[in-house]
Design an enzyme around this catalytic site. Structure first.
Site, PDB file in Angstrom:
ATOM      1  CG  HIS A   1      19.539 -53.856 -28.952  1.00 34.88           C
ATOM      2  ND1 HIS A   1      18.909 -52.658 -29.215  1.00 34.88           N
ATOM      3  CD2 HIS A   1      20.780 -53.743 -29.471  1.00 34.88           C
ATOM      4  CE1 HIS A   1      19.732 -51.865 -29.884  1.00 34.88           C
ATOM      5  NE2 HIS A   1      20.882 -52.500 -30.046  1.00 34.88           N
TER       6      HIS A   1
ATOM      7  CE  LYS B   1       3.916 -53.625 -28.982  1.00 31.96           C
ATOM      8  NZ  LYS B   1       4.979 -52.937 -28.313  1.00 31.96           N
ATOM      9  NE  ARG B   2       8.920 -60.428 -35.902  1.00 37.49           N
ATOM     10  CZ  ARG B   2       9.922 -60.898 -36.651  1.00 37.49           C
ATOM     11  NH1 ARG B   2      10.526 -60.122 -37.528  1.00 37.49           N
ATOM     12  NH2 ARG B   2      10.283 -62.161 -36.550  1.00 37.49           N
TER      13      ARG B   2
ATOM     14  CE  LYS C   1       8.036 -57.624 -29.503  1.00 43.86           C
ATOM     15  NZ  LYS C   1       8.652 -56.320 -29.180  1.00 43.86           N
TER      16      LYS C   1
ATOM     17  CB  THR D   1      11.549 -47.698 -30.956  1.00 44.85           C
ATOM     18  OG1 THR D   1      11.431 -48.931 -31.675  1.00 44.85           O
ATOM     19  CG2 THR D   1      12.925 -47.614 -30.331  1.00 44.85           C
TER      20      THR D   1
ATOM     21  CE  LYS E   1       9.590 -46.096 -34.550  1.00 40.89           C
ATOM     22  NZ  LYS E   1       9.805 -47.463 -35.023  1.00 40.89           N
TER      23      LYS E   1
HETATM   24  C1  NBG Z   1      14.915 -55.059 -29.396  1.00 43.10           C
HETATM   25  C2  NBG Z   1      14.088 -54.942 -28.122  1.00 43.10           C
HETATM   26  C3  NBG Z   1      13.242 -53.684 -28.122  1.00 43.10           C
HETATM   27  C4  NBG Z   1      14.121 -52.483 -28.406  1.00 43.10           C
HETATM   28  C5  NBG Z   1      14.902 -52.700 -29.692  1.00 43.10           C
HETATM   29  C6  NBG Z   1      15.839 -51.564 -29.986  1.00 43.10           C
HETATM   30  C7  NBG Z   1      16.145 -57.036 -30.181  1.00 43.10           C
HETATM   31  C8  NBG Z   1      17.164 -58.060 -29.853  1.00 43.10           C
HETATM   32  N1  NBG Z   1      15.845 -56.154 -29.233  1.00 43.10           N
HETATM   33  O1  NBG Z   1      12.612 -53.525 -26.879  1.00 43.10           O
HETATM   34  O2  NBG Z   1      13.272 -56.075 -27.980  1.00 43.10           O
HETATM   35  O3  NBG Z   1      13.347 -51.322 -28.519  1.00 43.10           O
HETATM   36  O4  NBG Z   1      15.677 -53.870 -29.598  1.00 43.10           O
HETATM   37  O5  NBG Z   1      16.686 -51.329 -28.931  1.00 43.10           O
HETATM   38  O6  NBG Z   1      15.617 -57.033 -31.252  1.00 43.10           O
END
Ligand code: NBG
Length: 833
Positions: A375, A567-568, A573, A675, A679
């Site tokens: 991820h 988002k975080r 980002k 994701t 949404k």
């Molecule tokens: C996160 C990514 C996102 C991705 C999500 C789900 C981690 C390690 N990765 O871009 O930063 O959408 O995983 O796949 O949290």
């Protein structure tokens, strides 16, 4: 609520059909009353809103029990393959609303509650959301559980029942303050505690080797301590189908016999310490974006849940009388990132040490059962553990890993003789300095498939982080682009839009999103439909404006463009790029008060890891800029800036449906998928974004003319870095950019406090690892196009409809079918009648 409940209990005279299973209004009502009485021993007159919520939750859970039992029967079918989704995080969000939708009893329940003098929305709002995840990764796992159920694939999600989930965020004086998330304090009616499903997990100690009666070399692990993992099960209902999947979360407890040993020799405190330590393992979810090195508890957590889960699968497997050799035919285990990758060594240990299997056969089974999802490419997020530390926690696993590695490197050397560099790069053990176990390598060696989460991400994965693995095992790599569930993210979150869609094309889209949702495209030409679409969005914006006012005390104008980044908080980002744009707009108005500017409300939300100082400073910056902008009469009616505190699933459900513009502005190559981007689009927001993660595919689907693209590509980012990127050049040459940065530095947005934001501005000017300055002008220009487009309501609405209509690909149902086909080897479409 209490006052109204007087009238409640008079029987209506009509007989409920079935207070356990019935889905008619009378049955539901009776069921809630029964639970209040029998499960909680409460009388309606003094029942609190939470009592009613719990009674209703039990009533709803009852309606899943038949499917649950049927699921257990399915597990007993030795011919079926079961998906085990191993994840340290499941960010499921509140259950009640979702369960009502999926079970198809929302309307009847609403009426039943009204007849009891209760408001369903108030009851739904009672629920404490289980925040058992940090963000995208945990939420993805939750969407996948929903889709596994709804597409009829038997599945168990295995994870940790953290007593404290992700912290709650408060904002004090513009700074983030973390508060403990005590989500279990009022009980959790959705789960069933299974004290009889429990496993022992060893930790620490040493190993001893010996030869058994048959003369075989064996190893015995003598642990320093043993803890117990107990199962808590939560059903995940399918949408309008008699199916569920199960989320089985492990809670750690003391093993009693251990306590007693110390207790009997009079060492009472040691016995208690042991108990406290045992309970600590599942105590708290770790925030990501913080260094993990040295966090003994984190590794113990990972091992704890993986060991319980594998022991559980073996138990299920042996229960139906099948040989362990057939294990990989019965279970497909997905490792959600490297957090559960210790499964490679643990499955080997169980098979070899505990079940006497020979190494080669065990290795065959392990490799054929596991698959690994990557991820992230961010180097700091790739897990590795220092060897001395690892061997203190898991001495036997280190031995197993070294043996796996020895055999693996033999294979590498025989296939690529003389290439020592390759062997060193591939090795599970990083020996370049201090020695580490590289968890992604362990997962890569021990899995039959490795996947990235968006086309670009998989492509970069095989070109960078796993390049050598790719040269060795090209067939192992596949891409499965992430998806999100339209049940929670459209039907539940956006009921008005869902109704409008269903009125046009029927409601098959909810479960067949990919095939069906495109059918609304022709309606984009119907002025009446367009008008309704706009009204729905407007209504959602009014609702959000109300919530913003409740939570922040700031009034925002629903007529303005809602420009949202939730988002975080992370430098990659680039929330601060968004801030630079806001400051530039603000300056433009200040310098030319009569300038025609599309009124905007900028909405931010997201948590920063408690130890990530720069992310916390970005939150402070947003709030300080908000303080200036929102209180300046010169820009009043034109700009507002909001930091929405405590962004979580509950709030997300209110925010996405109200957004006009979705900010997906990460540095290209850094966001694996995203994701939230999906949404937003599914709820009719248009995207301003870089060519990063799944943005690429979203743009491809919705059409470039319906997507606001800007910025460097991943390749250009690399090239620029290679050439020697100099952020100061952009600062010097671009007056607006220079002005904005100078203002931040000079205290213009920190009430005169000059150096408050110096760590941020210094970083941008001297280093700028995420290339904000390089992308600044392109971003501002693109934002101008957005402003221009928004002036034409009709065109904007048309683009909004086309965005939704073309989002079919991004349903998590599609992702799950691809996992079934390309990774798990599951062909049956549905196992349920
Ligand atoms: C996160 C990514 C996102 C991705 C999500 C789900 C981690 C390690 N990765 O871009 O930063 O959408 O995983 O796949 O949290």
């Amino acid at each position: 609520m209490q006052n109204q409940s007087k009238k409640v209990f008079k029987s209506s005279g009509r007989k409920p059909r079935d207070a356990r299973r019935g889905t008619d209004i009378e049955s539901i009502k009776q069921s809630v009353l029964d639970h209040l009485n029998f499960s909680q021993a409460r009388i309606p007159e003094i029942a609190t809103p939470n009592d009613w919520y719990v009674a209703l939750a039990y009533a709803v859970r009852d309606r899943m029990v038949d499917h649950w039992i049927q699921f257990v029967r399915i597990l007993e079918n030795p011919e079926l393959k079961i998906v085990s989704y191993l994840s340290a995080e499941f960010l499921v969000g509140p259950h009640l609303g979702n369960a009502l939708i999926n079970l198809g009893i929302y309307d009847n329940t609403k009426q039943a509650m009204a007849q009891l003098g209760l408001n369903l929305d108030d009851l739904i709002a009672q629920e404490q959301e289980p925040g058992l995840g940090n963000g995208g990764l945990g939420r993805l796992a939750a969407c996948y559980m929903d889709s596994l159920a709804s597409t009829g694939v038997p599945a168990i999600g295995y994870g940790i029942r953290y007593e404290f989930g992700i912290f709650n965020q408060k904002i004090k004086d513009g700074w983030q303050v973390e508060k403990t998330d005590k989500w279990l304090s009022l009980g959790n009616p959705w789960e069933i505690h299974r004290p009889e499903i429990a496993y022992q997990v060893k930790l620490g100690g040493s190993t001893e080797s010996f030869y058994d009666e048959e003369g075989r070399f064996r190893v015995k692990w003598i642990p320093h301590r043993v803890v117990k993992g107990v199962a808590y099960d939560t059903p995940v209902p399918a949408f309008h189908k008699d199916a569920i999947s199960i989320l089985r979360l492990w809670s750690s407890e003391a093993v009693e016999s251990f306590d007693f040993k110390a207790f009997n020799i009079g060492n009472y405190y040691k016995a208690v310490d042991e108990k406290i330590f045992s309970e600590t393992i599942s105590k708290v979810l770790y925030p990501n974006d913080e260094p993990e090195i040295g966090r003994a508890l984190r590794l113990a957590q990972q091992y704890f849940f993986v060991s319980c889960s594998l022991q559980d699968m073996i138990r299920i497997h042996l229960f139906v009388g099948r040989d362990l050799q057939a294990f990989s035919k019965r279970f497909a285990i997905q490792l959600n990132d490297t957090h559960p990758s210790i499964a490679v060594a643990e499955l080997m240990r169980l098979l070899v040490d505990e079940y006497d299997m020979d190494w080669d056969m065990a290795w065959d089974i392990t490799k054929n059962t596991l698959a690994y999802t990557n991820h992230t490419l961010l180097p700091e997020a790739l897990e590795k553990w220092p060897i001395p530390f690892f061997s203190r926690v898991l001495p036997r696993h280190l031995e197993i890993i070294l043996e796996i590695n020895r055999r693996f490197l033999d294979e590498v050397r025989s296939r690529f003789p003389g290439d020592d560099g390759l062997a060193a790069r591939l090795s599970i053990i990083d020996e370049s300095g201090e020695k580490y176990v590289r968890m992604a390598h362990l997962a890569g060696v021990g899995s039959r498939r490795i996947n990235g989460v968006a086309a670009l991400h998989t492509d970069l994965l095989i070109k960078t982080v796993m390049k050598d693995f790719y040269s060795l095992y090209p067939d192992r790599f596949v891409n499965v682009t992430n998806g999100v569930t339209p049940r929670r993210w459209v039907v539940l979150s956006n009921p008005e839009l869902s109704q409008l869609i269903s009125s046009a094309i029927g409601d098959r889209w909810i479960c067949h999103f990919e095939e069906e949702i495109k059918k609304i495209e022709p309606f984009a030409g119907d002025p009446e439909f367009l008008k309704k679409w706009w009204e729905v969005k407007h209504g959602n914006k009014i609702n959000l404006a109300r919530l913003i006012y409740e939570r922040t005390g700031t009034l925002v104008d629903p007529e303005s463009l809602f420009d949202v980044q939730v988002k975080r908080i992370h430098e990659y980002k680039r929330q601060h790029l968004n801030v630079l744009h806001i400051i530039s707009l603000y300056n433009r108005i200040k310098q030319n008060p009569s300038i025609g500017i599309t009124p905007r409300t900028f909405i931010f939300g997201g948590k920063a890891a408690p130890g990530y100082a720069m992310a916390k400073l970005i939150i402070k910056l947003i709030n300080e800029v908000a303080g200036v902008v929102n209180n300046d009469p010169d820009v009043s009616g034109r700009l507002k800036v909001i930091f929405f505190p405590d962004f979580n699933v509950t709030h997300a459900q209110r925010i996405y449906p109200a957004a006009d513009l979705s900010e997906q502005i990460s540095t290209a190559g850094k966001e694996a998928s995203g994701t939230g981007n999906m949404k937003f689009s599914m709820n009719g927001a248009l995207t301003i974004g870089t060519l990063d993660g799944a943005n690429l595919e979203i743009r491809e689907e919705v059409g470039p003319e319906n997507f606001f693209l800007f910025g460097l590509t991943a390749d250009q980012v690399d090239d620029l870095k290679g050439l020697g990127y100099n952020p100061r050049q952009y600062y010097r040459e671009n007056n607006h950019l220079g002005e904005a940065i100078d203002q931040i530095l000079s205290g213009r947005f920190s009430r005169g406090e000059r150096n408050l934001f110096a760590p941020l501005t210094d970083n941008l000017l001297n280093n700028d690892p995420f290339m904000l300055l390089a992308d600044y002008q392109a971003y501002v220009d693109c934002q101008d196009q957005v402003s221009f487009a928004y002036k034409d309501k009709k065109r904007w609405t048309l683009m909004s409809i086309l965005n939704v209509a073309r989002m079919g690909k991004f349903s998590s149902d599609r992702s799950i079918l691809e996992y079934c086909r390309d990774i798990w080897g599951i062909r049956n479409k549905s196992f349920y009648p």
